[in-house]
Design a protein around this motif. Sequence first.
Motif, PDB file in Angstrom:
ATOM      1  N   ASP A 170      51.363 -17.999  40.714  1.00  0.00           N
ATOM      2  CA  ASP A 170      52.770 -17.546  40.753  1.00  0.00           C
ATOM      3  C   ASP A 170      53.609 -18.305  39.718  1.00  0.00           C
ATOM      4  OD1 ASP A 170      52.069 -15.988  42.847  1.00  0.00           O
ATOM      5  OD2 ASP A 170      52.988 -17.255  44.403  1.00  0.00           O
ATOM      6  N   ILE A 171      53.408 -19.629  39.688  1.00  0.00           N
ATOM      7  CA  ILE A 171      54.208 -20.456  38.766  1.00  0.00           C
ATOM      8  C   ILE A 171      53.806 -20.151  37.322  1.00  0.00           C
ATOM      9  CG2 ILE A 171      54.787 -22.837  38.077  1.00  0.00           C
ATOM     10  CD1 ILE A 171      54.280 -23.648  41.016  1.00  0.00           C
ATOM     11  N   ASN A 172      52.510 -19.997  37.097  1.00  0.00           N
ATOM     12  CA  ASN A 172      52.023 -19.713  35.743  1.00  0.00           C
ATOM     13  C   ASN A 172      52.593 -18.381  35.237  1.00  0.00           C
ATOM     14  OD1 ASN A 172      50.547 -20.623  33.586  1.00  0.00           O
ATOM     15  ND2 ASN A 172      48.731 -19.442  34.152  1.00  0.00           N
ATOM     16  N   ARG A 173      52.652 -17.419  36.149  1.00  0.00           N
ATOM     17  CA  ARG A 173      53.204 -16.108  35.811  1.00  0.00           C
ATOM     18  C   ARG A 173      54.687 -16.243  35.445  1.00  0.00           C
ATOM     19  NH1 ARG A 173      52.810 -10.690  39.235  1.00  0.00           N
ATOM     20  NH2 ARG A 173      54.906  -9.978  38.821  1.00  0.00           N
ATOM     21  N   SER A 174      55.385 -17.129  36.191  1.00  0.00           N
ATOM     22  CA  SER A 174      56.811 -17.342  35.912  1.00  0.00           C
ATOM     23  C   SER A 174      57.018 -18.033  34.567  1.00  0.00           C
ATOM     24  CB  SER A 174      57.459 -18.176  37.013  1.00  0.00           C
ATOM     25  OG  SER A 174      57.192 -17.611  38.250  1.00  0.00           O
ATOM     26  N   TYR A 175      56.118 -18.970  34.220  1.00  0.00           N
ATOM     27  CA  TYR A 175      56.192 -19.612  32.902  1.00  0.00           C
ATOM     28  C   TYR A 175      56.157 -18.532  31.821  1.00  0.00           C
ATOM     29  CZ  TYR A 175      55.124 -24.458  34.486  1.00  0.00           C
ATOM     30  OH  TYR A 175      55.155 -25.703  35.053  1.00  0.00           O
ATOM     31  N   LYS A 176      55.200 -17.610  32.000  1.00  0.00           N
ATOM     32  CA  LYS A 176      55.029 -16.563  30.978  1.00  0.00           C
ATOM     33  C   LYS A 176      56.240 -15.635  30.949  1.00  0.00           C
ATOM     34  CE  LYS A 176      50.053 -16.796  30.911  1.00  0.00           C
ATOM     35  NZ  LYS A 176      48.878 -16.407  31.666  1.00  0.00           N
ATOM     36  N   ALA A 177      56.763 -15.305  32.131  1.00  0.00           N
ATOM     37  CA  ALA A 177      57.910 -14.394  32.204  1.00  0.00           C
ATOM     38  C   ALA A 177      59.136 -14.991  31.506  1.00  0.00           C
ATOM     39  CB  ALA A 177      58.229 -14.081  33.659  1.00  0.00           C
ATOM     40  N   VAL A 178      59.321 -16.290  31.680  1.00  0.00           N
ATOM     41  CA  VAL A 178      60.487 -16.949  31.066  1.00  0.00           C
ATOM     42  C   VAL A 178      60.215 -17.267  29.590  1.00  0.00           C
ATOM     43  CG1 VAL A 178      61.954 -19.039  31.201  1.00  0.00           C
ATOM     44  CG2 VAL A 178      61.281 -17.868  33.279  1.00  0.00           C
ATOM     45  N   PRO A 193      65.752 -28.068  30.304  1.00  0.00           N
ATOM     46  CA  PRO A 193      65.945 -28.005  31.763  1.00  0.00           C
ATOM     47  C   PRO A 193      66.342 -26.606  32.248  1.00  0.00           C
ATOM     48  CG  PRO A 193      67.069 -29.908  30.849  1.00  0.00           C
ATOM     49  CD  PRO A 193      66.550 -29.126  29.695  1.00  0.00           C
ATOM     50  N   GLY A 194      67.191 -25.918  31.472  1.00  0.00           N
ATOM     51  CA  GLY A 194      67.639 -24.581  31.853  1.00  0.00           C
ATOM     52  C   GLY A 194      66.477 -23.610  32.003  1.00  0.00           C
ATOM     53  N   GLU A 195      65.499 -23.735  31.121  1.00  0.00           N
ATOM     54  CA  GLU A 195      64.327 -22.846  31.186  1.00  0.00           C
ATOM     55  C   GLU A 195      63.505 -23.115  32.444  1.00  0.00           C
ATOM     56  OE1 GLU A 195      63.322 -21.806  26.549  1.00  0.00           O
ATOM     57  OE2 GLU A 195      62.581 -23.700  27.354  1.00  0.00           O
ATOM     58  N   LEU A 196      63.378 -24.398  32.791  1.00  0.00           N
ATOM     59  CA  LEU A 196      62.608 -24.735  34.000  1.00  0.00           C
ATOM     60  C   LEU A 196      63.318 -24.225  35.257  1.00  0.00           C
ATOM     61  CD1 LEU A 196      61.299 -28.336  33.297  1.00  0.00           C
ATOM     62  CD2 LEU A 196      59.975 -26.246  33.405  1.00  0.00           C
ATOM     63  N   VAL A 197      64.657 -24.280  35.239  1.00  0.00           N
ATOM     64  CA  VAL A 197      65.417 -23.744  36.376  1.00  0.00           C
ATOM     65  C   VAL A 197      65.124 -22.248  36.499  1.00  0.00           C
ATOM     66  CG1 VAL A 197      67.737 -23.290  37.279  1.00  0.00           C
ATOM     67  CG2 VAL A 197      67.237 -25.490  36.229  1.00  0.00           C
ATOM     68  N   ARG A 198      65.060 -21.552  35.358  1.00  0.00           N
ATOM     69  CA  ARG A 198      64.756 -20.117  35.379  1.00  0.00           C
ATOM     70  C   ARG A 198      63.342 -19.854  35.900  1.00  0.00           C
ATOM     71  NH1 ARG A 198      65.739 -18.238  29.668  1.00  0.00           N
ATOM     72  NH2 ARG A 198      64.663 -16.363  30.339  1.00  0.00           N
ATOM     73  N   VAL A 199      62.406 -20.763  35.565  1.00  0.00           N
ATOM     74  CA  VAL A 199      61.027 -20.613  36.061  1.00  0.00           C
ATOM     75  C   VAL A 199      61.033 -20.678  37.593  1.00  0.00           C
ATOM     76  CG1 VAL A 199      58.747 -21.724  36.160  1.00  0.00           C
ATOM     77  CG2 VAL A 199      59.920 -21.511  33.975  1.00  0.00           C
TER      78      VAL A 199
END
Lengths: 294, 182
Positions: free
Chosen positions: B85-93, B160-166
Amino acid sequence: MYEELRSSTVFSPETMGELANYKQKNPKAIFWAGGTYLMANELVYPSKTPINIISLDRMGELRRISRTEDSVDFGAMVDLQTVAAASRQFFSKEVSFAFSSVATRLIRSQATVGGALCARRIKTSFAAIAITLDASVECKTIGKRTTTRWIALSDLYDETGNVALSPMALVTRLHLNAAPDSLFHFRGTGSPMTKGDEAVIIALRYKLVQNTISEIRVCFNFPTVGLHISEAVQSSLSGLLLPINPVRIMRLADLLMEEIKVSHPGVRPIQVEQASRMFESFLYDLNTRVLSQV
Amino acid sequence: MRLSCKIDGKKRSFSVNSDKPLLQILIDDLEIGSMLSICQGAYCGNCVVLVDGKAVLSCLVPAFRLQDADIETFESFRKTRAFRDINRSYKAVGCVPCDRCFASKTLIIESVIQTLEKQAAPRTEGVALRRSAEIEEMRRSREEMIARELALNSCSCVRPGELVRVVEECLAFRRKRNVRRA
């Protein structure tokens, strides 16, 4: 690398009696609460000399939380995350935010009340917040007879803001007053854990009755140097009618800077400057608050 | 001391010094490759593991606190659906942390998500327009909280903003999946 190392001895008492017996036989044994401070600062592995550790983990009496209508007591082994969670029900939004800002959740879940108050080299913002809430602590001193006494938290630290606790003494409980009519202000710059020589934290509690400041408590935290409780600034602000003249604000900030420089020579000039600006900013915020009501 | 615990689902028992940090046990005794921290307790945030389901900095946990504990490192976490799930979110962001901090950042994100899942999601539907400022304030304080937690890892390879989006992306994805299941 580790061939000649001897393992440290760990003793985990369940009662205060067991702890007192062991500590009397091994006066050099160190108390182990959460370990976040000790592992990072005092006991960097591998250490060549084995030490005796008293792990307080199993002492149920140090994990208790009790509350009355206007105060709350936390045992020394209660973790800071539990304090932050409990503060949401008991204190104002600002105080609760301050307790949640002590460290990240991950560290708060491991660090304990006793450890945060008694860490020798790094002062956490937890102590500064508790001092402004007129906290007191229960100290047990282990000797032929174990004695118990309550002292104001500010008396736990000496003039330079360092812990003045004998090695045979142990903080067992923290007592915090709710102070429902008080206002609270908390600001910090930098991280006390990673950049302690740059960080500055200010915690203030005060009452505002008919635009007059009263019962003000001010505590600054310079993590690697110590805590600064400014009696002179407190008495200058107490009874002052708002808004405060900008010239007077400047004088108060100068007074504070001088006081910090004299009592804490180890504080860096940039930290003194930051502390003074944060204090000025608080006073200007108070002025804005009062003037916007007109 | 004789330490018995479960590491990545396997029961282990070995002799270690009682004050040896978990990080060094994992590196020296178990040769776990995802542990890349060398800061020795300086809060670099690169040694996160899950102990009994809770994320901890392994350099701050001594061996004597680990008796019968259930330890999960990134090596086993990467085989779970939570990681996917997290890996998918990394890719999405469109942001992926560097190799050095990938394991720890991912475990911190998982711990933040677990915390947020326990909290009630802020309700935005059907709220009157006059309360939009309140919603905005809640959203901002939530984002600040997430950013503060993620700042534990000092590596600045990702904003940090990108990680919040993840985190938000992963939460939304898990919520959708749970709704579909229900």
